[in-house]
Design a protein around this motif. Structure first.
Motif, PDB file in Angstrom:
ATOM      1  N   THR A   4       0.834  -1.203   0.000  1.00 49.46           N
ATOM      2  CA  THR A   4       0.000   0.000   0.000  1.00 49.46           C
ATOM      3  C   THR A   4       0.868   1.252   0.000  1.00 49.46           C
ATOM      4  O   THR A   4       1.950   1.279   0.606  1.00 49.46           O
ATOM      5  CB  THR A   4      -0.938   0.059   1.224  1.00 49.46           C
ATOM      6  N   TRP A   5       0.366   2.281  -0.692  1.00 45.60           N
ATOM      7  CA  TRP A   5       0.994   3.604  -0.732  1.00 45.60           C
ATOM      8  C   TRP A   5       0.013   4.616  -0.173  1.00 45.60           C
ATOM      9  O   TRP A   5      -1.197   4.530  -0.414  1.00 45.60           O
ATOM     10  CB  TRP A   5       1.348   3.992  -2.167  1.00 45.60           C
ATOM     11  N   ALA A   6       0.534   5.597   0.552  1.00 44.78           N
ATOM     12  CA  ALA A   6      -0.326   6.657   1.089  1.00 44.78           C
ATOM     13  C   ALA A   6       0.419   7.988   0.978  1.00 44.78           C
ATOM     14  O   ALA A   6       1.429   8.197   1.658  1.00 44.78           O
ATOM     15  CB  ALA A   6      -0.709   6.374   2.538  1.00 44.78           C
ATOM     16  N   TRP A   7      -0.087   8.873   0.101  1.00 39.68           N
ATOM     17  CA  TRP A   7       0.509  10.200  -0.103  1.00 39.68           C
ATOM     18  C   TRP A   7      -0.367  11.248   0.555  1.00 39.68           C
ATOM     19  O   TRP A   7      -1.594  11.147   0.554  1.00 39.68           O
ATOM     20  CB  TRP A   7       0.612  10.513  -1.595  1.00 39.68           C
ATOM     21  N   PRO A  60       3.530  26.338  -2.898  1.00 42.03           N
ATOM     22  CA  PRO A  60       4.501  25.545  -2.128  1.00 42.03           C
ATOM     23  C   PRO A  60       3.792  24.452  -1.321  1.00 42.03           C
ATOM     24  O   PRO A  60       2.803  24.715  -0.648  1.00 42.03           O
ATOM     25  CB  PRO A  60       5.150  26.585  -1.204  1.00 42.03           C
ATOM     26  N   VAL A  61       4.294  23.243  -1.401  1.00 42.90           N
ATOM     27  CA  VAL A  61       3.694  22.143  -0.648  1.00 42.90           C
ATOM     28  C   VAL A  61       4.738  21.055  -0.449  1.00 42.90           C
ATOM     29  O   VAL A  61       5.592  20.830  -1.310  1.00 42.90           O
ATOM     30  CB  VAL A  61       2.451  21.575  -1.392  1.00 42.90           C
ATOM     31  N   CYS A  62       4.684  20.409   0.704  1.00 36.32           N
ATOM     32  CA  CYS A  62       5.559  19.279   1.010  1.00 36.32           C
ATOM     33  C   CYS A  62       4.722  18.004   0.997  1.00 36.32           C
ATOM     34  O   CYS A  62       3.731  17.907   1.731  1.00 36.32           O
ATOM     35  CB  CYS A  62       6.232  19.456   2.369  1.00 36.32           C
ATOM     36  N   TYR A  63       5.118  17.056   0.168  1.00 41.35           N
ATOM     37  CA  TYR A  63       4.396  15.790   0.059  1.00 41.35           C
ATOM     38  C   TYR A  63       5.115  14.712   0.884  1.00 41.35           C
ATOM     39  O   TYR A  63       6.335  14.589   0.799  1.00 41.35           O
ATOM     40  CB  TYR A  63       4.309  15.340  -1.394  1.00 41.35           C
ATOM     41  N   ALA A  64       4.326  13.964   1.633  1.00 46.06           N
ATOM     42  CA  ALA A  64       4.858  12.840   2.415  1.00 46.06           C
ATOM     43  C   ALA A  64       4.272  11.545   1.862  1.00 46.06           C
ATOM     44  O   ALA A  64       3.100  11.503   1.460  1.00 46.06           O
ATOM     45  CB  ALA A  64       4.498  12.996   3.890  1.00 46.06           C
ATOM     46  N   VAL A  65       5.089  10.505   1.837  1.00 47.32           N
ATOM     47  CA  VAL A  65       4.608   9.202   1.386  1.00 47.32           C
ATOM     48  C   VAL A  65       4.908   8.166   2.462  1.00 47.32           C
ATOM     49  O   VAL A  65       5.956   8.210   3.118  1.00 47.32           O
ATOM     50  CB  VAL A  65       5.258   8.789   0.047  1.00 47.32           C
ATOM     51  N   LYS A  66       3.964   7.268   2.634  1.00 44.30           N
ATOM     52  CA  LYS A  66       4.139   6.124   3.540  1.00 44.30           C
ATOM     53  C   LYS A  66       3.955   4.862   2.706  1.00 44.30           C
ATOM     54  O   LYS A  66       2.888   4.649   2.113  1.00 44.30           O
ATOM     55  CB  LYS A  66       3.120   6.170   4.678  1.00 44.30           C
TER      56      LYS A  66
END
Length: 261
Positions: free
Chosen positions: A114-117, A138-144
């Protein structure tokens, strides 16, 4: 007289964990128990044990009845997974507003289930491996990323937008002859939120056309080569254009265009 009956042993517990974690295993159906191997167990002769193996391990529990007449054996495999490492790339990217950028994370210790952005802002999908983001603010993307063992790794990338003159295009010549090709002087571009002002001047500095607060690439908002309904003479005209980019930065562009027959 008490007649001993055969027993049936069962085991309950989570059989999948991440390295460094622990799980509780509980045996049922007997009076006395012996677990093996002892590696990673906090006890070997209780119904409930805590298992913390460092690698995937098959445990066996033998259960005995109160009279030592019968016994039963059950095996359980505790699968141990490694934590994945995730890398989206550099910590930050500086890109033109309006650009569509695909994010391509690299992963070790998969496979990933599974991916979660997050956040769900200007991103094509939040549960896929390689989403596409549209650069606006401007934005910071995090992925799990979570693998089949339930172990997760994370990473973050920050997108920093900027606006530059190459994002706006105004033709250096146009031919308002009604043939359907290049008939209007149009403000085109990408990553532009709005055209705040567009003015065209003749060689004496007189305003021959002006338009305000319209969207880029709008042909209906372009100059059709007329002045007060009369065809303007072929000449070189000067324009000034003020735009607001997607990141709310304002830029002003100046240039020349030739009206040709």
């Amino acid at each position: 007289m008490t007649v001993a009956q055969p027993i049936q042993v069962t085991v309950q517990g989570d059989d999948t964990l991440c390295i460094g974690d622990r799980t509780t295993l509980t045996a049922f159906g007997a009076t006395r128990y012996v677990w093996s191997p002892s590696l990673g167990l906090n006890s070997i002769n209780t119904a409930t044990v805590i298992a913390a193996p460092q690698t995937t391990t098959q445990y066996r529990v033998i259960g005995f009845d109160a009279h030592n007449c019968f016994q039963d054996t059950v095996d359980i495999i505790v699968a141990v997974g490694q934590y994945p490492t995730v890398s989206i790339g550099p910590d930050s990217l500086t890109l033109n507003t309006g650009v569509r950028q695909q994010l391509n994370p690299t992963v070790t210790n998969g496979p990933i289930s599974t991916w979660a952005w997050s956040p769900n802002i200007n991103i094509s999908c939040t549960d896929c491996a390689t989403p596409v983001v549209t650069v606006k603010t401007p934005v910071c993307y995090a992925v799990k990323a979570t693998n089949i063992f339930g172990c997760a790794g994370t990473d973050t990338i920050c997108i920093k937008p900027f606006c530059e003159n190459t994002q706006v295009f105004i033709a250096n010549a146009f031919t308002p002859d009604g043939d359907g090709r290049n008939d209007k002087l149009v403000v085109r571009g990408q990553g532009i939120k709005t055209i705040r002002m567009f003015k065209v001047f003749n060689r004496w500095g007189q305003v021959v056309f002006e338009k305000a607060n319209f969207s880029p690439n709008d042909v209906s908002a372009g100059w059709d080569g007329t002045i007060k309904g009369v065809k303007a003479p072929p000449d070189v005209y000067v324009y000034i254009c003020e735009v607001v980019c997607d990141n709310d930065v304002t830029y002003t562009y100046k240039g020349n265009t030739a009206l040709m027959k």
